[in-house]
Design a protein around this motif. Sequence first.
Motif, short mmCIF file in Angstrom:
data_model
loop_
_atom_site.label_atom_id
_atom_site.label_comp_id
_atom_site.label_asym_id
_atom_site.label_seq_id
_atom_site.Cartn_x
_atom_site.Cartn_y
_atom_site.Cartn_z
N PHE A 26 -9.21 11.28 17.84
CA PHE A 26 -8.41 10.05 18.29
C PHE A 26 -7.13 10.49 17.66
O PHE A 26 -5.98 9.83 18.03
CB PHE A 26 -8.78 8.76 18.83
CG PHE A 26 -9.89 8.59 20.04
CD1 PHE A 26 -9.78 9.40 21.16
CD2 PHE A 26 -10.54 8.36 19.60
CE1 PHE A 26 -10.93 8.58 21.69
CE2 PHE A 26 -12.47 7.40 19.84
CZ PHE A 26 -11.82 7.89 21.79
N VAL A 27 -7.33 11.14 17.11
CA VAL A 27 -6.19 11.34 15.93
C VAL A 27 -5.86 12.63 15.56
O VAL A 27 -6.56 13.52 15.71
CB VAL A 27 -6.63 10.50 14.26
CG1 VAL A 27 -6.07 11.00 13.50
CG2 VAL A 27 -7.02 9.15 14.25
N GLY B 61 -2.36 8.89 15.96
CA GLY B 61 -2.79 9.19 17.51
C GLY B 61 -2.66 10.08 18.15
O GLY B 61 -1.22 11.32 18.51
N THR C 217 -3.12 9.34 24.06
CA THR C 217 -4.53 8.24 23.62
C THR C 217 -3.50 6.99 22.72
O THR C 217 -2.20 7.14 22.59
CB THR C 217 -5.73 8.68 22.04
OG1 THR C 217 -4.47 8.65 21.43
CG2 THR C 217 -5.51 10.32 22.82
N LEU D 265 -4.31 4.51 20.45
CA LEU D 265 -5.00 4.94 19.22
C LEU D 265 -5.66 3.14 18.55
O LEU D 265 -6.37 3.22 18.11
CB LEU D 265 -4.48 5.14 17.76
CG LEU D 265 -4.83 5.26 16.88
CD1 LEU D 265 -6.01 6.09 16.83
CD2 LEU D 265 -3.95 6.25 15.19
N ASN E 197 2.47 5.01 17.97
CA ASN E 197 0.55 5.20 18.29
C ASN E 197 0.20 5.32 17.08
O ASN E 197 -0.84 7.15 16.63
CB ASN E 197 0.79 6.52 19.03
CG ASN E 197 -0.46 6.38 19.88
OD1 ASN E 197 -1.48 6.15 20.06
ND2 ASN E 197 -0.88 8.00 19.82
#
Length: 209
Positions: free
Chosen positions: A65-66, A8, A12, A14, A39
């Motif tokens: 998000f990644v 992530g 965030t 993830l 994450n």
Amino acid sequence: MTRVCLIGEAGTNLQYELLSRETAREALATYDLARPFENSIAVRTVSVGAAVSLLNDLNWYLTRFVDEVLVQEPSISDGEWLSRPLAEALRNGDIEPAATAEFCKIYGLERVAPESESADDAGDGAADSRPATESSPNAAADSVSGVDGGTTAASDGSKEPDRTDVTAPTYRLVEPLYVRRTDGEIPEYDLRDVEDTLVVRLTEAEYAP
């Protein structure tokens, strides 16, 4: 089995971002989830083709998000990972397995304090905040945890299988070093002192010396 690991972006959570959204949750529903690094979410698929298809299904979320997508194919290497573009090139037959080793980046693996991960997960209730296990980096990366059979409320109010019983991470990926393999040898990681390293094979286009 081909493994997929999603790391992530900073800031965030993830696991929460993926499992709180119906489309992503359904795409991951048939897989046992692991969290080998801070994450992250990892799954095992049946082939490189299946791994690429899963990533395509999740692409909307990956772009938001990644930070890093990793794919590991045992027939190519038990210890090194592939970037998503390299996995796609393999799936499409654009590159031969023997030609994947030249261009790489090496991540340092830095130990994460258990309280750091707990603080990161606090507040949204999406992730298990049990203390991290005292395992080696490779053992952490190899761990796979199944669903525990419980239920949790989904964002649409329905009940979904509890997908949050995953292995607590003990390491984070830090500061990649771009290298070129020469005569079968990879240079040592020298950007900082770390306990271990993780090698990701790249396409030539991704390589940035």
